[in-house]
Design a protein around this motif. Structure first.
Motif, mmCIF file in Angstrom:
data_model
loop_
_atom_site.group_PDB
_atom_site.id
_atom_site.type_symbol
_atom_site.label_atom_id
_atom_site.label_comp_id
_atom_site.label_asym_id
_atom_site.label_seq_id
_atom_site.Cartn_x
_atom_site.Cartn_y
_atom_site.Cartn_z
ATOM 1 N N ARG A 202 0.833 -1.211 0.000
ATOM 2 C CA ARG A 202 0.000 0.000 0.000
ATOM 3 C C ARG A 202 0.865 1.256 0.000
ATOM 4 N N ILE A 203 1.938 1.263 0.765
ATOM 5 C CA ILE A 203 2.830 2.421 0.822
ATOM 6 C C ILE A 203 3.483 2.666 -0.528
ATOM 7 N N ILE A 204 3.940 1.605 -1.167
ATOM 8 C CA ILE A 204 4.625 1.755 -2.468
ATOM 9 C C ILE A 204 3.682 2.359 -3.498
ATOM 10 N N VAL A 205 2.438 1.869 -3.553
ATOM 11 C CA VAL A 205 1.474 2.381 -4.531
ATOM 12 C C VAL A 205 1.108 3.828 -4.216
ATOM 13 N N GLU A 206 0.853 4.126 -2.930
ATOM 14 C CA GLU A 206 0.482 5.492 -2.555
ATOM 15 C C GLU A 206 1.590 6.486 -2.887
ATOM 16 N N GLU A 207 2.821 6.137 -2.598
ATOM 17 C CA GLU A 207 3.926 7.051 -2.885
ATOM 18 C C GLU A 207 4.160 7.191 -4.390
ATOM 19 N N ALA A 208 3.959 6.105 -5.129
ATOM 20 C CA ALA A 208 4.147 6.162 -6.575
ATOM 21 C C ALA A 208 3.166 7.135 -7.213
ATOM 22 N N LYS A 209 1.936 7.160 -6.724
ATOM 23 C CA LYS A 209 0.920 8.041 -7.297
ATOM 24 C C LYS A 209 1.210 9.516 -7.036
ATOM 25 N N GLN A 210 2.074 9.807 -6.060
ATOM 26 C CA GLN A 210 2.390 11.188 -5.732
ATOM 27 C C GLN A 210 3.576 11.736 -6.528
ATOM 28 N N SER A 221 1.746 -0.463 -9.741
ATOM 29 C CA SER A 221 1.420 -1.782 -9.201
ATOM 30 C C SER A 221 2.617 -2.336 -8.433
ATOM 31 N N VAL A 222 2.326 -3.366 -7.610
ATOM 32 C CA VAL A 222 3.366 -4.017 -6.812
ATOM 33 C C VAL A 222 3.139 -5.521 -6.897
ATOM 34 N N ARG A 252 12.707 7.680 -11.112
ATOM 35 C CA ARG A 252 13.197 6.547 -10.331
ATOM 36 C C ARG A 252 13.773 7.011 -8.993
ATOM 37 N N SER A 253 14.551 8.075 -9.002
ATOM 38 C CA SER A 253 15.140 8.595 -7.772
ATOM 39 C C SER A 253 14.070 9.099 -6.805
ATOM 40 N N ASP A 254 13.113 9.872 -7.324
ATOM 41 C CA ASP A 254 12.036 10.391 -6.466
ATOM 42 C C ASP A 254 11.195 9.257 -5.893
ATOM 43 N N PHE A 255 10.925 8.251 -6.708
ATOM 44 C CA PHE A 255 10.112 7.105 -6.281
ATOM 45 C C PHE A 255 10.794 6.337 -5.150
ATOM 46 N N VAL A 256 12.049 6.007 -5.331
ATOM 47 C CA VAL A 256 12.772 5.230 -4.321
ATOM 48 C C VAL A 256 12.939 6.033 -3.034
ATOM 49 N N GLU A 257 13.254 7.303 -3.160
ATOM 50 C CA GLU A 257 13.435 8.144 -1.971
ATOM 51 C C GLU A 257 12.138 8.275 -1.174
ATOM 52 N N ALA A 258 11.023 8.477 -1.866
ATOM 53 C CA ALA A 258 9.742 8.635 -1.173
ATOM 54 C C ALA A 258 9.348 7.361 -0.442
ATOM 55 N N VAL A 259 9.518 6.211 -1.071
ATOM 56 C CA VAL A 259 9.167 4.941 -0.427
ATOM 57 C C VAL A 259 10.083 4.670 0.762
#
Length: 300
Positions: A202-210, A221-222, A252-259
């Motif tokens: 849930r965290i990965i999907v929520e952060e990805a959408k932001q 998706s995960v 990719r950098s923003d996604f990994v950092e946010a998660v």
């Protein structure tokens, strides 16, 4: 004793004049036939090549090269046909033999050059990539800056320029991540075996959408893809539109950092590999025994 005539006979002069007239007629016939044939064949060959390739949307560089080849072909055909009309069959046979031998020698001496040249034509015709595309081949990657008939110039992401023979790109697999309008960006997140998998998904999907630039369709998706020695692998997948290398790296950098920051906030562990050694180490003390001289008494 008969005197030797000092002047050529009338028959000899007439024979020479006849040969000269015949040569002039042959030459004039050759020139007239060549000019007429070359004019017609050049227009036909050039027009046919241009129209045929333009109707198929072939690259302008390939069209220009093909037109030049067609003009040379028209020249050779016109010379051969005009020579046949004028009666130069023997000369043309010798010329054809010499040309074949010369072409064979040049072919052996310039195999690599010809291979790169032909590969360049296929690259320009098939268009597996364009100038500005980010490509990967043989473990290397970069952005295409210029496509020539013999080589392709590629700029690496360290701002270096690589000149690659076209045969390397034509004869090996080339990945073009930006050839389509969208590109999927995967990243494997590892969580501990004691962590809640559903919460982590849930965290990965929520952060990805932001993340700015991530598409909502297809949506993030995960998937659980690995059970490692010290982690559970969750592959997060997002899609970006109009992909470029810079956009790929940024998202990719923003996604990994946010998660990562969200995992830290909610107490989800990101384990790292470690090795635990078990067992005992024993140390024995040497007895107080006198040192023994091991030298040979005879030789010592």
């Amino acid at each position: 004793m008969n005197p030797i005539p000092l002047q050529p006979s009338t028959d000899v002069i007439a024979n020479i004049q006849g040969q000269m007239i015949e040569a002039i007629i042959t030459f004039v016939t050759f020139v007239v036939a060549f000019v007429a044939l070359y004019y017609v064949s050049k227009r036909l060959f050039k027009h046919g090549v241009q129209q045929g390739m333009q109707s198929r949307g072939v690259n302008a560089t390939v069209i220009s090269l093909s037109v030049s080849v067609a003009e040379v072909l028209a020249l050779l055909v016109s010379v051969a046909a005009a020579s046949t009309i004028a009666g130069f069959e023997v000369v043309m046979a010798a010329f054809a033999t010499l040309s074949s031998a010369l072409a064979l020698a040049i072919g052996f001496a310039a195999q690599d050059l010809i291979s790169n040249f032909v590969s360049g034509i296929f690259i320009l015709r098939d268009e597996p990539f364009h100038v500005g595309d980010w490509i990967e081949w043989n473990g290397m990657k970069g952005v295409v800056r210029e496509i020539q008939l013999r080589t392709t110039k590629i700029e690496t992401f360290d701002n270096e320029v690589i000149t690659v023979p076209n045969s390397d790109l034509a004869n090996n697999p080339v990945t073009n991540p930006v050839s389509n309008d969208t590109l999927r960006l995967p990243f494997l997140f590892g969580i501990g075996y004691d962590d809640d998998i559903k919460q982590a998904k849930r965290i990965i999907v929520e952060e990805a959408k932001q993340i700015d630039g991530v598409l909502s369709n297809p949506e993030p998706s995960v998937r659980l893809t690995e059970l490692g020695d010290s982690y559970v692998g969750l592959a997060g997948r997002v899609w970006i539109g109009n992909p470029t290398r810079g956009e790929y790296v940024r998202v990719r950098s923003d996604f990994v950092e946010a998660v990562k920051e969200r995992f830290d906030e909610e107490g989800i562990d990101i384990p790292y590999p470690y090795t635990e050694l078990t067992g005992e180490v024993a140390v024995s003390e040497l007895a107080d025994t006198p040192l023994v001289d091991q030298r040979d008494p005879v030789s010592g």
